[in-house]
Motif scaffolding. Sequence first.
Motif, PDB file in Angstrom:
ATOM      1  N   THR A  93       1.923  -7.423   6.133  1.00  0.00           N
ATOM      2  CA  THR A  93       2.450  -6.884   4.826  1.00  0.00           C
ATOM      3  C   THR A  93       1.661  -7.509   3.693  1.00  0.00           C
ATOM      4  N   ALA A  94       1.187  -6.577   2.705  1.00  0.00           N
ATOM      5  CA  ALA A  94       0.419  -6.907   1.843  1.00  0.00           C
ATOM      6  C   ALA A  94       0.721  -6.255   0.357  1.00  0.00           C
ATOM      7  N   ARG A  95       0.226  -6.637  -0.760  1.00  0.00           N
ATOM      8  CA  ARG A  95       0.597  -5.513  -1.972  1.00  0.00           C
ATOM      9  C   ARG A  95      -0.541  -4.410  -1.878  1.00  0.00           C
ATOM     10  N   ARG A  96       0.216  -3.341  -2.124  1.00  0.00           N
ATOM     11  CA  ARG A  96      -0.433  -2.055  -1.930  1.00  0.00           C
ATOM     12  C   ARG A  96      -1.556  -1.846  -3.051  1.00  0.00           C
ATOM     13  N   LYS A  97      -2.712  -1.490  -2.980  1.00  0.00           N
ATOM     14  CA  LYS A  97      -3.721  -1.152  -4.048  1.00  0.00           C
ATOM     15  C   LYS A  97      -3.222  -0.061  -4.621  1.00  0.00           C
ATOM     16  N   GLU A  98      -3.542   0.080  -6.053  1.00  0.00           N
ATOM     17  CA  GLU A  98      -3.281   1.224  -6.881  1.00  0.00           C
ATOM     18  C   GLU A  98      -4.525   2.288  -6.632  1.00  0.00           C
ATOM     19  N   SER A  99      -5.723   1.671  -6.147  1.00  0.00           N
ATOM     20  CA  SER A  99      -7.097   2.706  -6.255  1.00  0.00           C
ATOM     21  C   SER A  99      -7.069   3.369  -5.063  1.00  0.00           C
ATOM     22  N   GLY A 100      -6.073   3.488  -4.158  1.00  0.00           N
ATOM     23  CA  GLY A 100      -6.306   4.525  -2.538  1.00  0.00           C
ATOM     24  C   GLY A 100      -6.581   3.603  -1.608  1.00  0.00           C
ATOM     25  N   VAL A 101      -6.808   4.017  -0.612  1.00  0.00           N
ATOM     26  CA  VAL A 101      -6.965   3.557   0.615  1.00  0.00           C
ATOM     27  C   VAL A 101      -8.020   2.915   0.815  1.00  0.00           C
ATOM     28  N   ASP A 102      -8.139   1.194   1.150  1.00  0.00           N
ATOM     29  CA  ASP A 102      -9.247   0.490   1.368  1.00  0.00           C
ATOM     30  C   ASP A 102      -9.329   0.491   2.855  1.00  0.00           C
ATOM     31  N   THR A 103     -10.394   1.413   3.396  1.00  0.00           N
ATOM     32  CA  THR A 103     -10.494   1.410   4.888  1.00  0.00           C
ATOM     33  C   THR A 103     -10.751   0.108   5.404  1.00  0.00           C
ATOM     34  N   GLU A 104     -11.687  -0.875   4.921  1.00  0.00           N
ATOM     35  CA  GLU A 104     -12.119  -2.237   5.348  1.00  0.00           C
ATOM     36  C   GLU A 104     -10.962  -3.036   5.571  1.00  0.00           C
ATOM     37  N   ARG A 105     -10.141  -3.022   4.540  1.00  0.00           N
ATOM     38  CA  ARG A 105      -8.882  -4.068   4.422  1.00  0.00           C
ATOM     39  C   ARG A 105      -7.874  -3.454   5.641  1.00  0.00           C
ATOM     40  N   LEU A 106      -7.855  -2.094   5.758  1.00  0.00           N
ATOM     41  CA  LEU A 106      -6.827  -1.483   6.778  1.00  0.00           C
ATOM     42  C   LEU A 106      -7.389  -2.041   8.279  1.00  0.00           C
ATOM     43  N   THR A 107      -8.534  -1.871   8.392  1.00  0.00           N
ATOM     44  CA  THR A 107      -9.237  -2.069   9.546  1.00  0.00           C
ATOM     45  C   THR A 107      -9.119  -3.740  10.025  1.00  0.00           C
ATOM     46  N   ALA A 108      -9.354  -4.477   8.973  1.00  0.00           N
ATOM     47  CA  ALA A 108      -9.189  -5.992   9.102  1.00  0.00           C
ATOM     48  C   ALA A 108      -7.874  -6.122   9.277  1.00  0.00           C
ATOM     49  N   THR A 109      -6.710  -5.773   8.792  1.00  0.00           N
ATOM     50  CA  THR A 109      -5.379  -5.883   9.121  1.00  0.00           C
ATOM     51  C   THR A 109      -4.938  -5.612  10.386  1.00  0.00           C
ATOM     52  N   VAL A 110      -5.431  -4.493  10.835  1.00  0.00           N
ATOM     53  CA  VAL A 110      -5.141  -3.899  12.362  1.00  0.00           C
ATOM     54  C   VAL A 110      -5.768  -5.135  13.298  1.00  0.00           C
ATOM     55  N   THR A 111      -7.221  -5.635  13.100  1.00  0.00           N
ATOM     56  CA  THR A 111      -7.576  -6.603  13.892  1.00  0.00           C
ATOM     57  C   THR A 111      -6.972  -7.859  13.796  1.00  0.00           C
ATOM     58  N   GLU A 112      -6.555  -8.283  12.767  1.00  0.00           N
ATOM     59  CA  GLU A 112      -5.703  -9.560  12.687  1.00  0.00           C
ATOM     60  C   GLU A 112      -4.299  -9.324  13.469  1.00  0.00           C
ATOM     61  N   ILE A 113      -3.903  -8.192  13.121  1.00  0.00           N
ATOM     62  CA  ILE A 113      -2.409  -8.355  13.936  1.00  0.00           C
ATOM     63  C   ILE A 113      -2.573  -8.065  15.429  1.00  0.00           C
ATOM     64  N   LEU A 114      -3.845  -7.420  16.025  1.00  0.00           N
ATOM     65  CA  LEU A 114      -3.894  -7.483  17.387  1.00  0.00           C
ATOM     66  C   LEU A 114      -4.590  -8.747  17.923  1.00  0.00           C
ATOM     67  N   SER A 115      -5.060  -9.454  17.302  1.00  0.00           N
ATOM     68  CA  SER A 115      -5.864 -10.769  17.484  1.00  0.00           C
ATOM     69  C   SER A 115      -5.034 -11.408  18.679  1.00  0.00           C
ATOM     70  N   SER A 116      -3.585 -11.484  18.677  1.00  0.00           N
ATOM     71  CA  SER A 116      -2.773 -12.284  19.568  1.00  0.00           C
ATOM     72  C   SER A 116      -2.306 -11.308  20.795  1.00  0.00           C
ATOM     73  N   PHE A 117      -2.638 -10.098  20.812  1.00  0.00           N
ATOM     74  CA  PHE A 117      -2.439  -9.199  21.872  1.00  0.00           C
ATOM     75  C   PHE A 117      -3.449  -9.527  22.938  1.00  0.00           C
ATOM     76  N   PRO A 118      -3.232  -9.957  24.186  1.00  0.00           N
ATOM     77  CA  PRO A 118      -4.109 -10.478  25.284  1.00  0.00           C
ATOM     78  C   PRO A 118      -4.923  -9.318  25.573  1.00  0.00           C
ATOM     79  N   ALA A 119      -6.119  -9.803  26.119  1.00  0.00           N
ATOM     80  CA  ALA A 119      -6.976  -8.799  26.794  1.00  0.00           C
ATOM     81  C   ALA A 119      -6.459  -8.252  28.201  1.00  0.00           C
ATOM     82  N   ALA A 120      -6.951  -6.933  28.599  1.00  0.00           N
ATOM     83  CA  ALA A 120      -6.433  -6.540  29.849  1.00  0.00           C
ATOM     84  C   ALA A 120      -6.848  -7.493  30.987  1.00  0.00           C
ATOM     85  N   GLY A 121      -5.979  -7.750  31.907  1.00  0.00           N
ATOM     86  CA  GLY A 121      -6.018  -8.564  33.048  1.00  0.00           C
ATOM     87  C   GLY A 121      -5.878 -10.095  32.741  1.00  0.00           C
ATOM     88  N   GLY A 122      -5.448 -10.151  31.384  1.00  0.00           N
ATOM     89  CA  GLY A 122      -5.258 -11.811  31.098  1.00  0.00           C
ATOM     90  C   GLY A 122      -3.624 -11.946  31.130  1.00  0.00           C
TER      91      GLY A 122
END
Length: 195
Positions: free
Chosen positions: A163-192
């Motif tokens: 959850t974050a403040r939505r930017k007025e200037s449109g879609v920030d692809t770097e910020r979206l990608t970083a958010t996905v990576t952070e969300i999935l950081s606790s998801f285990p690797a296959a076979g783990g």
Amino acid sequence: MTRNITNLLSAIACGVLILAAGCQTTAKVRTEQDPEVDLGKYTSFSILPLPDRIPGADPGVVLRAGRTVKSAVLADLTGKGYSEVALDSADFAVNLTCKVVPKTDVTDWGYGGYYGGAGRRGWWGAYPYYGSDVTVDSYEEGTLIIEVYEVASKRMVWVGWGTARRKESGVDTERLTATVTEILSSFPAAGGSSS
């Protein structure tokens, strides 16, 4: 002298607001997992179709941001050793969604009021302090949600959201990608093991 103090307090308040706004650039991320499920046993996934609309957002946001989020999830999960397959062959399905809600923050800085004093001829009165000690900040808050469902049982086994403040200037692809990576950081690797 009172005006100098007023200007100083106003400058401090503006500085605090700028710093607070600067802290809003990263998403606040949380995840939860079904404690009875070992996510490490999974090896394959399928990403479900993106929603047509996002509650609270304009109709074009899925077109502008959906591909970025989907690509980031795909890259992250394949990087963890999972294989993308057709839904009927997958161990788990990934559902991507989002919501946008209006927010208002009201802050009382506590430095407003009156000033005055006593002179040679007695009390000369109180004069209002001109300036605002209350700030109102209206903005939109976006929440990106990644849900993981076990295909065989059709039950949710893991969920993560940012959850974050939505930017007025449109879609920030770097910020979206970083958010996905952070969300999935606790998801285990296959076979783990995750339990």
